[in-house]
Design a protein around this motif. Structure first.
Motif, PDB file in Angstrom:
ATOM      1  N   THR A 231       0.765  -1.434   0.099  1.00 45.88           N
ATOM      2  CA  THR A 231       0.021   0.035   0.073  1.00 45.88           C
ATOM      3  C   THR A 231       0.867   1.195  -0.130  1.00 45.88           C
ATOM      4  OG1 THR A 231      -1.730  -1.303   1.196  1.00 45.88           O
ATOM      5  CG2 THR A 231      -1.938   1.380   1.159  1.00 45.88           C
ATOM      6  N   PRO A 232       0.721   2.232  -0.939  1.00 46.89           N
ATOM      7  CA  PRO A 232       1.487   3.295  -0.810  1.00 46.89           C
ATOM      8  C   PRO A 232       1.237   4.399   0.168  1.00 46.89           C
ATOM      9  CG  PRO A 232       0.409   2.923  -3.252  1.00 46.89           C
ATOM     10  CD  PRO A 232      -0.063   1.885  -2.215  1.00 46.89           C
ATOM     11  N   CYS A 233       2.416   4.750   0.964  1.00 48.82           N
ATOM     12  CA  CYS A 233       2.019   5.804   1.950  1.00 48.82           C
ATOM     13  C   CYS A 233       3.393   6.605   1.832  1.00 48.82           C
ATOM     14  CB  CYS A 233       1.936   4.985   3.281  1.00 48.82           C
ATOM     15  SG  CYS A 233       3.307   3.699   3.644  1.00 48.82           S
ATOM     16  N   ASP A 234       3.395   7.588   2.622  1.00 46.19           N
ATOM     17  CA  ASP A 234       4.640   8.446   2.826  1.00 46.19           C
ATOM     18  C   ASP A 234       5.486   7.545   3.911  1.00 46.19           C
ATOM     19  OD1 ASP A 234       4.198  10.794   1.240  1.00 46.19           O
ATOM     20  OD2 ASP A 234       2.612  10.902   2.445  1.00 46.19           O
ATOM     21  N   VAL A 235       4.890   7.161   5.085  1.00 43.60           N
ATOM     22  CA  VAL A 235       5.709   6.822   6.292  1.00 43.60           C
ATOM     23  C   VAL A 235       5.123   5.453   6.411  1.00 43.60           C
ATOM     24  CG1 VAL A 235       6.389   6.919   8.396  1.00 43.60           C
ATOM     25  CG2 VAL A 235       5.927   8.915   7.161  1.00 43.60           C
ATOM     26  N   PHE A 236       5.743   4.448   6.628  1.00 42.33           N
ATOM     27  CA  PHE A 236       5.490   3.107   6.957  1.00 42.33           C
ATOM     28  C   PHE A 236       5.937   2.729   8.186  1.00 42.33           C
ATOM     29  CE2 PHE A 236       6.491  -1.800   6.902  1.00 42.33           C
ATOM     30  CZ  PHE A 236       5.203  -2.041   7.475  1.00 42.33           C
ATOM     31  N   ALA A 237       5.125   2.394   9.193  1.00 43.28           N
ATOM     32  CA  ALA A 237       5.094   2.546  10.718  1.00 43.28           C
ATOM     33  C   ALA A 237       5.105   1.287  11.514  1.00 43.28           C
ATOM     34  CB  ALA A 237       4.626   3.646  11.377  1.00 43.28           C
ATOM     35  N   PRO A 238       6.030   0.055  11.323  1.00 39.43           N
ATOM     36  CA  PRO A 238       5.734  -1.262  11.878  1.00 39.43           C
ATOM     37  C   PRO A 238       5.737  -1.270  13.389  1.00 39.43           C
ATOM     38  CG  PRO A 238       7.727  -1.042  10.368  1.00 39.43           C
ATOM     39  CD  PRO A 238       7.241   0.302  10.662  1.00 39.43           C
ATOM     40  N   CYS A 239       4.558  -1.703  13.826  1.00 41.97           N
ATOM     41  CA  CYS A 239       4.542  -1.269  15.307  1.00 41.97           C
ATOM     42  C   CYS A 239       3.966  -2.577  15.602  1.00 41.97           C
ATOM     43  CB  CYS A 239       3.342  -0.256  15.739  1.00 41.97           C
ATOM     44  SG  CYS A 239       4.161   1.359  15.348  1.00 41.97           S
ATOM     45  N   ALA A 240       4.173  -3.820  15.063  1.00 48.43           N
ATOM     46  CA  ALA A 240       3.583  -5.302  15.723  1.00 48.43           C
ATOM     47  C   ALA A 240       4.817  -5.941  15.990  1.00 48.43           C
ATOM     48  CB  ALA A 240       2.580  -5.666  14.707  1.00 48.43           C
ATOM     49  N   MET A 241       5.116  -6.805  14.992  1.00 52.32           N
ATOM     50  CA  MET A 241       6.299  -7.709  15.276  1.00 52.32           C
ATOM     51  C   MET A 241       7.740  -7.123  14.534  1.00 52.32           C
ATOM     52  SD  MET A 241       4.046  -8.451  12.954  1.00 52.32           S
ATOM     53  CE  MET A 241       4.119  -8.852  11.125  1.00 52.32           C
ATOM     54  N   GLY A 242       8.858  -7.899  14.836  1.00 58.06           N
ATOM     55  CA  GLY A 242       9.836  -7.711  13.925  1.00 58.06           C
ATOM     56  C   GLY A 242      10.192  -8.369  12.893  1.00 58.06           C
ATOM     57  N   GLY A 243      11.222  -8.219  12.115  1.00 57.87           N
ATOM     58  CA  GLY A 243      11.439  -9.092  10.909  1.00 57.87           C
ATOM     59  C   GLY A 243      10.515  -8.687   9.655  1.00 57.87           C
ATOM     60  N   VAL A 244       9.833  -7.658   9.897  1.00 54.45           N
ATOM     61  CA  VAL A 244       8.882  -7.243   8.695  1.00 54.45           C
ATOM     62  C   VAL A 244       9.496  -7.131   7.491  1.00 54.45           C
ATOM     63  CG1 VAL A 244       6.915  -5.795   8.080  1.00 54.45           C
ATOM     64  CG2 VAL A 244       7.439  -6.124  10.580  1.00 54.45           C
ATOM     65  N   LEU A 245      10.598  -6.572   7.436  1.00 57.85           N
ATOM     66  CA  LEU A 245      11.202  -5.864   6.175  1.00 57.85           C
ATOM     67  C   LEU A 245      12.376  -7.045   5.741  1.00 57.85           C
ATOM     68  CD1 LEU A 245      11.157  -2.099   5.950  1.00 57.85           C
ATOM     69  CD2 LEU A 245       9.502  -3.803   4.951  1.00 57.85           C
ATOM     70  N   ASP A 246      12.107  -7.793   4.932  1.00 61.31           N
ATOM     71  CA  ASP A 246      13.199  -8.787   4.299  1.00 61.31           C
ATOM     72  C   ASP A 246      13.637  -7.954   2.924  1.00 61.31           C
ATOM     73  OD1 ASP A 246      11.524  -9.630   2.607  1.00 61.31           O
ATOM     74  OD2 ASP A 246      11.126 -11.590   3.461  1.00 61.31           O
ATOM     75  N   SER A 247      14.874  -8.679   2.151  1.00 63.61           N
ATOM     76  CA  SER A 247      15.149  -8.137   0.885  1.00 63.61           C
ATOM     77  C   SER A 247      14.120  -7.929  -0.014  1.00 63.61           C
ATOM     78  CB  SER A 247      16.291  -8.955   0.303  1.00 63.61           C
ATOM     79  OG  SER A 247      17.198  -8.968   1.144  1.00 63.61           O
ATOM     80  N   SER A 248      12.998  -8.953  -0.167  1.00 65.01           N
ATOM     81  CA  SER A 248      12.199  -8.745  -1.055  1.00 65.01           C
ATOM     82  C   SER A 248      10.996  -7.780  -0.415  1.00 65.01           C
ATOM     83  CB  SER A 248      11.694 -10.360  -1.337  1.00 65.01           C
ATOM     84  OG  SER A 248      10.029 -10.171  -1.387  1.00 65.01           O
ATOM     85  N   ALA A 249      10.779  -7.593   0.503  1.00 66.54           N
ATOM     86  CA  ALA A 249       9.601  -6.488   1.045  1.00 66.54           C
ATOM     87  C   ALA A 249      10.431  -5.104   0.597  1.00 66.54           C
ATOM     88  CB  ALA A 249       9.300  -6.661   2.321  1.00 66.54           C
ATOM     89  N   ALA A 250      11.702  -5.141   1.086  1.00 67.80           N
ATOM     90  CA  ALA A 250      12.368  -3.705   1.028  1.00 67.80           C
ATOM     91  C   ALA A 250      12.312  -3.314  -0.462  1.00 67.80           C
ATOM     92  CB  ALA A 250      13.815  -3.823   1.499  1.00 67.80           C
ATOM     93  N   ASN A 252      10.174  -3.839  -2.929  1.00 61.56           N
ATOM     94  CA  ASN A 252       8.772  -3.573  -3.408  1.00 61.56           C
ATOM     95  C   ASN A 252       8.212  -2.489  -2.375  1.00 61.56           C
ATOM     96  OD1 ASN A 252       8.675  -5.565  -5.595  1.00 61.56           O
ATOM     97  ND2 ASN A 252       9.231  -6.870  -3.907  1.00 61.56           N
ATOM     98  N   LEU A 253       8.353  -2.168  -1.220  1.00 61.48           N
ATOM     99  CA  LEU A 253       7.724  -1.340  -0.418  1.00 61.48           C
ATOM    100  C   LEU A 253       7.574   0.011  -1.076  1.00 61.48           C
ATOM    101  CD1 LEU A 253       6.942  -1.483   2.594  1.00 61.48           C
ATOM    102  CD2 LEU A 253       8.861  -0.007   3.145  1.00 61.48           C
ATOM    103  N   PRO A 254       6.426   0.525  -1.247  1.00 60.17           N
ATOM    104  CA  PRO A 254       6.024   1.850  -1.824  1.00 60.17           C
ATOM    105  C   PRO A 254       5.730   2.895  -0.781  1.00 60.17           C
ATOM    106  CG  PRO A 254       4.012   0.370  -1.773  1.00 60.17           C
ATOM    107  CD  PRO A 254       4.979  -0.448  -0.988  1.00 60.17           C
ATOM    108  N   ALA A 255       6.724   3.146  -0.186  1.00 61.53           N
ATOM    109  CA  ALA A 255       6.773   4.175   0.939  1.00 61.53           C
ATOM    110  C   ALA A 255       8.152   4.903   0.706  1.00 61.53           C
ATOM    111  CB  ALA A 255       6.877   3.592   2.353  1.00 61.53           C
ATOM    112  N   SER A 256       8.304   6.342   1.531  1.00 67.74           N
ATOM    113  CA  SER A 256       9.197   7.195   1.224  1.00 67.74           C
ATOM    114  C   SER A 256      10.100   6.891   2.546  1.00 67.74           C
ATOM    115  CB  SER A 256       8.801   8.726   1.359  1.00 67.74           C
ATOM    116  OG  SER A 256       8.079   8.880   0.224  1.00 67.74           O
ATOM    117  N   ALA A 257       9.735   6.595   3.828  1.00 73.35           N
ATOM    118  CA  ALA A 257      10.432   6.313   4.954  1.00 73.35           C
ATOM    119  C   ALA A 257       9.663   5.264   5.650  1.00 73.35           C
ATOM    120  CB  ALA A 257      10.310   7.866   5.824  1.00 73.35           C
TER     121      ALA A 257
END
Ligand code: NAD
Ligand code: PPY
Length: 357
Positions: A231-250, A252-257
Motif C-alpha cells: 500500500t503506497p504511503c509516505d511513512v510505513f510504521a511497523p508497530c507489531a512484530m519484528g522482521g517485517v522487512l526482508d530483502s524482497s519486501a524492501a 517493493n515497499l511503496p513508501a518514502s520512509a
C-alpha cells in the motif's frame, strides 16, 4: 533455527530452563554489560522451536545494547523470552502465575546483572508478580512504586523520529502525509493519535477486530493484512512484530520512509542496503523506540522528573537526524550509521572507566 546454531552467539551469557509441568521454555540472554547491568523486557510468545526462542532473545538483547548506548543510558542490553505452550490468552491464570514465578527465580539468580521490564504479552501487573520473587524489575504498576507502562512514551519518541524523518526526507511536516501503522496496540495507537493530530492521514492494519473497530470510529482507513507491504504511503510504521522487512519486501515497499516501534524491523542487513538504494529513509528502531527505556530507566534508576523524561524522549528527533548525517557522510545505511554512533558511546565509556582505574 537449530538449538546448536542458536547458541553460537557473541553475547555474554545465555540462561535457559524448561518447566515440564507447564511446558514453558525460558531464555534470558545478556548481550552486554559494558555500560551497566543488562536490561530489557520479557517477551512471552509461541515459537516454532527452542532454537527460534533462543535466537530471538539474542537479537532482542543485542538491540537493547544498541538502544541503551545510543540513548546515553547507563545500562547494558539483555532480554528474556518465554516460549509458551499455548497462546497467552488461552493460559489459565494459575499456569501463567507459575510461569512468571519460575521466570522471576531465574532473574533473581542473576543477582542484578539483568533487569527486566514489560514487552510483548507482559504488562505492569505481570511485573508486580515478578517483583514478589525478585527486585530486578522495571515497569511495576505505579501503585506498587513502579513507573508503569512505557507505551505512551515510546509512542512519543517514535512520533518525534517520524517528524524528523519526514523533514529530513524533504517532505516538510506530517500534515497531509499518509502514515501506515501496522499494529494498533499500546504503542501503535499512540503513534496514530499523535500523527493524526499533526494532520496525517492514518492507514492501519491489525489482526485484532476490536482494535480495527476502534480505528474505524476514529476515521482511520483499514488495510488488509496482506496489503500492508503493497500500500503506497509516505511513512510505513511497523508497530507489531519484528522482521517485517526482508530483502524482497524492501525491494517493493511503496513508501518514502520507515519509522516504527517494533524491535528488529529489518530481517537482514541486505534489506537496509536495498532501502538505501531505493532512497527510502529507514529510522533504526533501536533509536526510535528508546522512549520506553527513557521512561523506565529515567524514572526508576536515574530519578528523572516526568519533564526530563519527556525532554530526553523528544531528543530522539535530533538523534535520528544525527544518524542520517552520519549515514550520508559515511555513505552507509542508516542502520550501520546508528550502530557506529552506539559503538562510539560504548567505546568511549569503556575508555573512561579504564582511565579511572
Ligand atoms: P501490543 O501487543 O500492545 O500491540 C501489538 C499490536 O500488533 C496488537 O494490536 C496486535 O493485535 C497487533 N498485531 C500482531 N500481529 C500483527 C500482524 N501480523 N499484523 C498487524 N498487526 C498485528 O504491543 P506494543 O507494546 O504496542 O509494542 C509494539 C511493538 O513495539 C513490539 O514489537 C514491541 O517490542 C515494540 N516496543 C514496545 C515498547 C513499549 O514501550 N511498549 C518499547 C519498545 C519497543
Ligand atoms: C524495550 O525497550 O524493547 C524493552 O524491552 C523495554 C525495557 C526498556 C528498558 C529496560 C527494561 C525494559
Amino acid at each position: 533455527m537449530s538449538l546448536d546454531d542458536a547458541l553460537r552467539w557473541d553475547g555474554e551469557l545465555t540462561v535457559t530452563r524448561h518447566d515440564r509441568e507447564t511446558g514453558a521454555f525460558f531464555v534470558i540472554r545478556l548481550d552486554s554489560t559494558r555500560l551497566g547491568p543488562a536490561a530489557g523486557g520479557t517477551r512471552a510468545a509461541q515459537y516454532a522451536s527452542f532454537g527460534d526462542a533462543v535466537t530471538d532473545a539474542g537479537k532482542l538483547a543485542g538491540a537493547m545494547t544498541l538502544k541503551m548506548a545510543v540513548s546515553n543510558l547507563p545500562m547494558g542490553g539483555g532480554k528474556s523470552v518465554i516460549a509458551l505452550p499455548a497462546p497467552r490468552k488461552d493460559l489459565a491464570p494459575e499456569t501463567w502465575n507459575r510461569i512468571l514465578t519460575i521466570h522471576a527465580e531465574n532473574i533473581d539468580k542473576l543477582k542484578g546483572n539483568y533487569w527486566t521490564g514489560p514487552d510483548v504479552n507482559t504488562n505492569s501487573a505481570d511485573m508486580d508478580t515478578l517483583n514478589e520473587t525478585t527486585p530486578y524489575v522495571f515497569g511495576r504498576s505505579p501503585e506498587r512504586g513502579g513507573a508503569g507502562s512505557s507505551a505512551d512514551n515510546t509512542a512519543l519518541g517514535v512520533f518525534e523520529a517520524m517528524k524528523a524523518t519526514v523533514h529530513y526526507r524533504g517532505l516538510g511536516s506530517l500534515a497531509g502525509r499518509t502514515v501506515l501503522v501496522q499494529g494498533l496496540g499500546a504503542v501503535g495507537s499512540g503513534i496514530a493519535t499523535l500523527a493524526a493530530a499533526a494532520g496525517a492521514r492514518i492507514l492501519v492494519a491489525d489482526t485484532d477486530s476490536e482494535r480495527l473497530a476502534w480505528a474505524l470510529q476514529l476515521g482511520y482507513t483499514i488495510i488488509g493484512l496482506d496489503e500492508v507491504l503493497r500500500t503506497p504511503c509516505d511513512v510505513f510504521a511497523p508497530c507489531a512484530m519484528g522482521g517485517v522487512l526482508d530483502s524482497s519486501a524492501a525491494a517493493n515497499l511503496p513508501a518514502s520512509a520507515v519509522v516504527g516501534a517494533a524491535n528488529n524491523i529489518l530481517a537482514d542487513d541486505q534489506a537496509g542496503v536495498i532501502l538505501r538504494e531505493r532512497d527510502i529513509l529507514y529510522a533504526p528502531d533501536f533509536v526510535t523506540n528508546a522512549g520506553g527505556a527513557f521512561h523506565l530507566v529515567g524514572h526508576e534508576v536515574l530519578g528523572w522528573s516526568t519533564d526530563t523524561v519527556e525532554e530526553r524522549t523528544r531528543g530522539i528527533g535530533d538523534t535520528i537526524a544525527e544518524v542520517y548525517g552520519i549515514s550520508e557522510s559515511a555513505e552507509t545505511t542508516t542502520d550501520a550509521a546508528a550502530r557506529i554512533l552506539a559503538r562510539q558511546r560504548i567505546d568511549s565509556a569503556s575508555l573512561v572507566s579504564t582511565l579511572a582505574k
